[in-house]
Structure formats: structure tokens, C-alpha cells
Enzyme design. Structure first.
Site, PDB file in Angstrom:
ATOM      1  N   THR A 148     -18.917  19.568  -6.734  1.00 29.79           N
ATOM      2  CA  THR A 148     -19.099  19.218  -5.316  1.00 29.79           C
ATOM      3  C   THR A 148     -17.880  18.548  -4.687  1.00 29.79           C
ATOM      4  OG1 THR A 148     -20.300  17.673  -3.875  1.00 29.79           O
ATOM      5  CG2 THR A 148     -20.250  17.122  -6.175  1.00 29.79           C
TER       6      THR A 148
ATOM      7  N   GLU B 133     -18.071  16.084  -2.964  1.00 27.37           N
ATOM      8  CA  GLU B 133     -18.287  14.628  -3.043  1.00 27.37           C
ATOM      9  C   GLU B 133     -17.378  14.001  -4.108  1.00 27.37           C
ATOM     10  OE1 GLU B 133     -20.386  12.432  -1.242  1.00 27.37           O
ATOM     11  OE2 GLU B 133     -20.583  14.128   0.115  1.00 27.37           O
TER      12      GLU B 133
ATOM     13  N   TYR C 211     -23.721   9.653  -7.391  1.00 23.80           N
ATOM     14  CA  TYR C 211     -23.828  11.119  -7.464  1.00 23.80           C
ATOM     15  C   TYR C 211     -22.445  11.734  -7.691  1.00 23.80           C
ATOM     16  CZ  TYR C 211     -24.127  15.915  -5.584  1.00 23.80           C
ATOM     17  OH  TYR C 211     -24.022  17.263  -5.407  1.00 23.80           O
TER      18      TYR C 211
ATOM     19  N   LYS D  24     -21.237  13.837 -10.990  1.00 25.66           N
ATOM     20  CA  LYS D  24     -20.746  15.223 -10.855  1.00 25.66           C
ATOM     21  C   LYS D  24     -19.319  15.353 -11.411  1.00 25.66           C
ATOM     22  CE  LYS D  24     -23.830  17.941  -8.830  1.00 25.66           C
ATOM     23  NZ  LYS D  24     -24.279  19.224  -9.371  1.00 25.66           N
TER      24      LYS D  24
HETATM   25  P1  NDP Z   1     -31.449  20.937  -4.367  1.00 31.40           P
HETATM   26  O1  NDP Z   1     -31.615  19.468  -4.352  1.00 31.40           O
HETATM   27  O2  NDP Z   1     -32.095  21.748  -3.296  1.00 31.40           O
HETATM   28  O3  NDP Z   1     -31.968  21.496  -5.780  1.00 31.40           O
HETATM   29  C1  NDP Z   1     -31.776  20.796  -6.972  1.00 31.40           C
HETATM   30  C2  NDP Z   1     -32.611  21.431  -8.056  1.00 31.40           C
HETATM   31  O4  NDP Z   1     -32.456  20.679  -9.273  1.00 31.40           O
HETATM   32  C3  NDP Z   1     -34.114  21.458  -7.767  1.00 31.40           C
HETATM   33  O5  NDP Z   1     -34.616  22.717  -8.156  1.00 31.40           O
HETATM   34  C4  NDP Z   1     -34.651  20.356  -8.679  1.00 31.40           C
HETATM   35  O6  NDP Z   1     -35.981  20.543  -9.062  1.00 31.40           O
HETATM   36  C5  NDP Z   1     -33.734  20.534  -9.873  1.00 31.40           C
HETATM   37  N1  NDP Z   1     -33.776  19.385 -10.799  1.00 31.40           N
HETATM   38  C6  NDP Z   1     -33.619  18.085 -10.469  1.00 31.40           C
HETATM   39  N2  NDP Z   1     -33.726  17.320 -11.578  1.00 31.40           N
HETATM   40  C7  NDP Z   1     -33.948  18.170 -12.628  1.00 31.40           C
HETATM   41  C8  NDP Z   1     -34.153  17.995 -14.019  1.00 31.40           C
HETATM   42  N3  NDP Z   1     -34.147  16.790 -14.594  1.00 31.40           N
HETATM   43  N4  NDP Z   1     -34.350  19.084 -14.804  1.00 31.40           N
HETATM   44  C9  NDP Z   1     -34.376  20.317 -14.253  1.00 31.40           C
HETATM   45  N5  NDP Z   1     -34.202  20.558 -12.927  1.00 31.40           N
HETATM   46  C10 NDP Z   1     -33.992  19.481 -12.127  1.00 31.40           C
HETATM   47  O7  NDP Z   1     -29.879  21.241  -4.404  1.00 31.40           O
HETATM   48  P2  NDP Z   1     -29.052  22.488  -3.812  1.00 31.40           P
HETATM   49  O8  NDP Z   1     -29.772  23.733  -4.121  1.00 31.40           O
HETATM   50  O9  NDP Z   1     -28.630  22.179  -2.433  1.00 31.40           O
HETATM   51  O10 NDP Z   1     -27.721  22.408  -4.681  1.00 31.40           O
HETATM   52  C11 NDP Z   1     -27.601  23.086  -5.927  1.00 31.40           C
HETATM   53  C12 NDP Z   1     -26.570  22.397  -6.779  1.00 31.40           C
HETATM   54  O11 NDP Z   1     -25.308  22.415  -6.116  1.00 31.40           O
HETATM   55  C13 NDP Z   1     -26.878  20.938  -7.073  1.00 31.40           C
HETATM   56  O12 NDP Z   1     -26.408  20.658  -8.371  1.00 31.40           O
HETATM   57  C14 NDP Z   1     -26.046  20.192  -6.052  1.00 31.40           C
HETATM   58  O13 NDP Z   1     -25.742  18.895  -6.492  1.00 31.40           O
HETATM   59  C15 NDP Z   1     -24.830  21.082  -5.972  1.00 31.40           C
HETATM   60  N6  NDP Z   1     -24.113  21.044  -4.724  1.00 31.40           N
HETATM   61  C16 NDP Z   1     -24.778  21.260  -3.549  1.00 31.40           C
HETATM   62  C17 NDP Z   1     -24.099  21.249  -2.355  1.00 31.40           C
HETATM   63  C18 NDP Z   1     -24.811  21.521  -1.070  1.00 31.40           C
HETATM   64  O14 NDP Z   1     -24.227  21.270  -0.025  1.00 31.40           O
HETATM   65  N7  NDP Z   1     -26.029  22.056  -1.088  1.00 31.40           N
HETATM   66  C19 NDP Z   1     -22.646  20.984  -2.302  1.00 31.40           C
HETATM   67  C20 NDP Z   1     -22.036  20.886  -3.608  1.00 31.40           C
HETATM   68  C21 NDP Z   1     -22.750  20.894  -4.751  1.00 31.40           C
HETATM   69  P3  NDP Z   1     -37.205  19.818  -8.286  1.00 31.40           P
HETATM   70  O15 NDP Z   1     -37.603  20.790  -7.220  1.00 31.40           O
HETATM   71  O16 NDP Z   1     -38.216  19.667  -9.353  1.00 31.40           O
HETATM   72  O17 NDP Z   1     -36.701  18.526  -7.753  1.00 31.40           O
HETATM   73  P1  GDP Z   2     -23.701  14.542   1.609  1.00 35.49           P
HETATM   74  O1  GDP Z   2     -22.394  14.928   2.200  1.00 35.49           O
HETATM   75  O2  GDP Z   2     -23.982  15.206   0.298  1.00 35.49           O
HETATM   76  O3  GDP Z   2     -23.929  13.089   1.545  1.00 35.49           O
HETATM   77  O4  GDP Z   2     -24.797  15.218   2.597  1.00 35.49           O
HETATM   78  P2  GDP Z   2     -25.843  14.579   3.642  1.00 35.49           P
HETATM   79  O5  GDP Z   2     -26.324  15.713   4.455  1.00 35.49           O
HETATM   80  O6  GDP Z   2     -26.872  13.763   2.933  1.00 35.49           O
HETATM   81  O7  GDP Z   2     -24.965  13.585   4.512  1.00 35.49           O
HETATM   82  C1  GDP Z   2     -23.851  14.038   5.273  1.00 35.49           C
HETATM   83  C2  GDP Z   2     -23.307  12.889   6.115  1.00 35.49           C
HETATM   84  O8  GDP Z   2     -24.255  12.564   7.132  1.00 35.49           O
HETATM   85  C3  GDP Z   2     -23.062  11.597   5.326  1.00 35.49           C
HETATM   86  O9  GDP Z   2     -21.817  11.079   5.708  1.00 35.49           O
HETATM   87  C4  GDP Z   2     -24.181  10.671   5.787  1.00 35.49           C
HETATM   88  O10 GDP Z   2     -23.831   9.283   5.773  1.00 35.49           O
HETATM   89  C5  GDP Z   2     -24.336  11.148   7.233  1.00 35.49           C
HETATM   90  N1  GDP Z   2     -25.649  10.775   7.795  1.00 35.49           N
HETATM   91  C6  GDP Z   2     -25.853  10.094   8.948  1.00 35.49           C
HETATM   92  N2  GDP Z   2     -27.151   9.868   9.136  1.00 35.49           N
HETATM   93  C7  GDP Z   2     -27.807  10.428   8.083  1.00 35.49           C
HETATM   94  C8  GDP Z   2     -29.195  10.523   7.741  1.00 35.49           C
HETATM   95  O11 GDP Z   2     -30.075  10.040   8.418  1.00 35.49           O
HETATM   96  N3  GDP Z   2     -29.486  11.189   6.569  1.00 35.49           N
HETATM   97  C9  GDP Z   2     -28.498  11.755   5.787  1.00 35.49           C
HETATM   98  N4  GDP Z   2     -28.851  12.424   4.672  1.00 35.49           N
HETATM   99  N5  GDP Z   2     -27.182  11.647   6.094  1.00 35.49           N
HETATM  100  C10 GDP Z   2     -26.849  11.000   7.233  1.00 35.49           C
END
Ligand code: NDP
Ligand code: GDP
Length: 343
Positions: free
Chosen positions: A126, A128, A150, A154
Site C-alpha cells: 500500500t 500508506e 497499519y 504492511k
Molecule cells: P477490505 O477491507 O475490503 O477487505 C479485507 C479482507 O480481508 C476482507 O475480506 C476481510 O474479511 C479479510 N480479513 C481480515 N482479517 C482476516 C483474517 N484474519 N483472516 C482472513 N481474512 C481476513 O480491503 P480491500 O479489498 O479494499 O483491500 C484489499 C487489500 O489491499 C488489503 O490487504 C488492503 O490492505 C490492501 N490495499 C487496499 C487499498 C485500497 O485502497 N482499497 C490500497 C492499498 C492496499 P472480513 O470480511 O471477514 O473482515
Molecule cells: P486511507 O488513506 O487508507 O487512510 O483511506 P481513508 O479513506 O480511510 O482515509 C483517507 C483520508 O481521508 C485520510 O487522510 C483521513 O484522515 C481522511 N478523512 C477525513 N475524514 C475522514 C472520515 O471521516 N473517515 C475516514 N475514513 N477518513 C477521513
């Protein structure tokens, strides 16, 4: 081809499963045992009952379960998308985040090494990890400086992926993906929180949206474009690390304005810092206020990625503008809220 996707219940897991099924893969999607597992995303994509989609109960934090899953399925590829993926929660649950998001990745790498080191592995890294950014735009060589538990977890997983690639010659790819959104994004993330709230305000179900830092800048792309990039990372000759991003950054405030406009509501911002508000230009009603509880102990102020390497080596490019993405999300949330859907 057979693939395991960890985290099938998440946003990316659902889109990636859809993509691989379209390509003729047999997909094993893992989900966690909970009292009420929720497959709304795969249902919304219409792939839930697909004959080539197998759902497997699995927890990433269990090494034995990782070994047994890989031994039974004998996959060609594993996409590790499972994580405790929300930055906000990682400040409240840093140990859990480290176990799932950090050690969870190691468990899979170790299981691959023990069972079959020829399996191709993708790690969901990520932007992040760049955190307090050391240069603009961020590329694969930009030094890391994570700003949340987080991001730190990562980073551990990323370096473990690189380490297993270099130590054991395993095909272990790491995709440094910038924020990517869609109508399937979780409602705790800022874009979907905004589009869902805008839809509710439009329909008169909600009065006012509360947010934290409106000045944060993010490079937001469309999740469906990004899962294509994940797949491409495993189809090349050698495993590597790639940035996937759009090379455009906007503030949270910009996204708020765009989302209200997409719902046909013109808004005006007033004041600043914690007193900032936005009103509906037509009715004068306050539709946005700041709630300091959404501020984070440490913030990532600015992310913008350059995906030139992915374009050159993978032929990957984002295809969806932020305007189009935001419109898609607002439309989906208006439709869902009208029909009483609540995820
Ligand atoms: P989500 O939060 O939507 O999905 C995360 C998944 O991980 C869910 O299916 C969750 O299951 C599962 N999970 C959590 N804990 C466990 C565990 N202990 N064992 C097995 N499965 C588990 O994330 P996204 O789909 O948005 O992202 C996918 C990946 O990409 C993640 O690793 C995220 O950190 C990474 N990522 C995402 C970005 C984004 O902008 N979306 C950017 C960069 C990286 P449950 O439904 O049970 O909670
Ligand atoms: P991130 O980049 O993985 O932290 O994705 P988020 O969507 O959770 O947050 C993106 C940005 O939006 C971060 O800088 C947060 O601090 C900002 N932000 C501002 N208000 C909120 C809020 O109410 N919820 C979340 N999730 N983010 C917020």
C-alpha cells in the site's frame, strides 16, 4: 489455472474473483468464520453461485491453516488480499493489525516455501507505506516512512515478500497500490462514507455528514482497474515490485464537492479547521461539519503515485477518471438507499 484469493469478502477480493473467473480460472476464495459471514459484494457482482468459485473458511493468522489450505488446493497463484485494512482501526488495535496484516503475510509465504515454492504469490502492499512522503510523486524507489500501525504492518509484509523472493527465488510480487475505490468500498473509508452520506442527504434520510481532515490529499483510482494490475504482476517472467496509481491527487474536500455535485446539490464551504462547515447553496442547510473524533493521531497528508514502471513492464494504465468513479459511487448509493440496502 487455479488461484487462491484471501479476503474474498472484501472489495478487491470480489473484483479479482470476477476477473479470474472471466479468464477461466478455478478460484478458491477465503473468508473468516464469523457468526454472520457476509457475501454481499460477490452477490452484487453476480458471481456468488459460479461453478468455478469455491469458498473456503480460513484465518490468515494460523500458519497450520495456511499450510493445509495450500496443500489441499494446490494453486498456481495466491493473491493475499486479506488484511485488517482500515488505518483508523489500526490505531485502536495495533497488535491485531500486526498479526493479521503483517504476520498473516509471513504465514502464507512460509506455507508456500514449505509446500510448493513454485506457486506465484501476490502481496497487497500500500501507498500508506510512504506515509510522511519523502518525494513527490512516489515511485517504487521512494523511501518508506509509515505513519500508522497499519502502514508499519504492511511494510513488514512488503519486505518479507521481497525477502522470500531474494532468499528462496520464490515468485513473490508486491503491488504498492494507491487508494482505490468503487461502489463496493467499505463504508468506513472516506470516499464511500461520503457517497453513501450524500445519497442519504439527497433522499432526506440524513441531515449532515461528519468528517475529519478535509485537507488530506489522495491519489484515488478505480478498484476494477487495479485488480487487473494485480493479475498482470503474476503473468510476467520475473516477480517484482510495482506502483499502481493514477498520478493525480485531490483533497477530501474536493471529493466532497464532487459527490454533492453528482447528486445535484451545490454546496458552499465556510470557516476553517474544526469550525469548517458546508451548506446547501439552495436551502442554506448545513450538510457537512467537522468532528475531531475522525482525526488521526498521525496523518498521511499527501499521496500521489507515478505508475510508469507498471505501464512499461505490465502495459497497465488506469482507465477511469475520478469524476466517473465518484459518479458511479453516488449513483450506486442513491439506488441502494432507495431500495433499503444497508451495506
Ligand atoms: P477490505 O477491507 O475490503 O477487505 C479485507 C479482507 O480481508 C476482507 O475480506 C476481510 O474479511 C479479510 N480479513 C481480515 N482479517 C482476516 C483474517 N484474519 N483472516 C482472513 N481474512 C481476513 O480491503 P480491500 O479489498 O479494499 O483491500 C484489499 C487489500 O489491499 C488489503 O490487504 C488492503 O490492505 C490492501 N490495499 C487496499 C487499498 C485500497 O485502497 N482499497 C490500497 C492499498 C492496499 P472480513 O470480511 O471477514 O473482515
Ligand atoms: P486511507 O488513506 O487508507 O487512510 O483511506 P481513508 O479513506 O480511510 O482515509 C483517507 C483520508 O481521508 C485520510 O487522510 C483521513 O484522515 C481522511 N478523512 C477525513 N475524514 C475522514 C472520515 O471521516 N473517515 C475516514 N475514513 N477518513 C477521513
Amino acid at each position: 489455472m487455479k488461484a487462491i484469493i484471501t479476503g474474498i469478502t472484501g472489495q478487491d477480493g470480489a473484483y479479482l474473483a470476477q476477473l479470474l473467473l472471466e479468464k477461466g480460472y478455478i478460484v478458491y476464495g477465503t473468508y473468516r468464520r464469523t457468526s454472520s459471514v457476509n457475501f454481499w459484494r460477490t452477490e452484487e457482482l453476480g458471481i456468488s453461485g459460479h461453478p468455478n468459485l469455491h469458498l473456503v473458511e480460513y484465518d490468515l493468522t494460523d500458519l497450520g491453516a495456511s499450510i493445509s489450505l495450500i496443500s489441499k488446493v494446490e494453486p498456481d497463484e495466491i493473491y493475499n488480499l486479506a488484511a485488517q485494512s482500515f488505518v483508523g482501526v489500526s490505531f485502536d488495535q495495533p497488535s491485531t493489525t500486526a498479526q493479521i496484516t503483517g504476520i498473516g503475510c509471513l504465514n502464507i509465504l512460509e506455507a508456500i516455501r514449505l509446500v510448493n515454492p513454485k506457486i506465484r504469490f501476490y502481496q497487497a502492499s500500500t501507498s500508506e507505506m510512504f506515509g510522511k512522503v519523502q518525494s513527490i510523486p512516489q515511485i517504487e524507489e521512494t523511501p518508506f516512512y509509515p505513519r500508522s500501525p497499519y502502514g508499519v504492518a504492511k511494510l513488514y509484509a512488503h519486505w518479507m515478500t521481497v525477502n522470500y523472493r531474494e532468499s528462496y527465488g520464490m515468485f513473490a510480487a508486491s503491488g504498492i497500490l494507491f487508494n482505490h475505490e468503487s461502489p463496493l468500498r467499505g463504508r468506513e473509508f472516506v470516499t464511500r462514507k461520503i457517497t453513501d452520506s450524500v445519497a442519504k442527504i439527497k433522499l432526506g434520510i440524513m441531515d449532515c455528514l461528519e468528517l475529519g481532515n478535509l485537507d488530506a490529499k489522495r491519489d484515488w483510482g478505480y478498484a476494477k482497474d487495479y485488480v487487473e494490475g494485480m493479475w498482470r504482476m503474476l503473468q510476467v517472467d520475473e516477480a517484482d515490485t510495482y506502483v499502481l496509481a493514477t498520478n493525480r491527487t485531490e483533497t477530501v474536500r474536493d471529493f466532497v464537492r464532487m459527490a454533492f455535485a453528482n447528486a445535484g446539490i451545490d454546496i458552499r464551504f465556510h470557516g476553517g479547521d474544526v469550525n469548517e462547515t458546508a451548506t446547501d447553496a439552495e436551502t442554506g442547510k448545513v450538510v457537512l461539519r467537522i468532528n475531531p473524533k475522525f482525526h488521526r493521531p498521525a496523518e498521511v497528508d499527501l499521496l500521489i503515485g507515478n505508475p510508469a514502471k507498471a505501464k512499461l513492464k505490465l502495459g497497465w494504465e488506469p482507465t477511469t477518471t475520478l469524476e466517473r468513479l465518484c459518479q458511479m459511487m453516488v449513483d450506486a448509493d442513491i439506488r441502494r438507499n432507495k431500495s433499503g440496502f444497508s451495506f
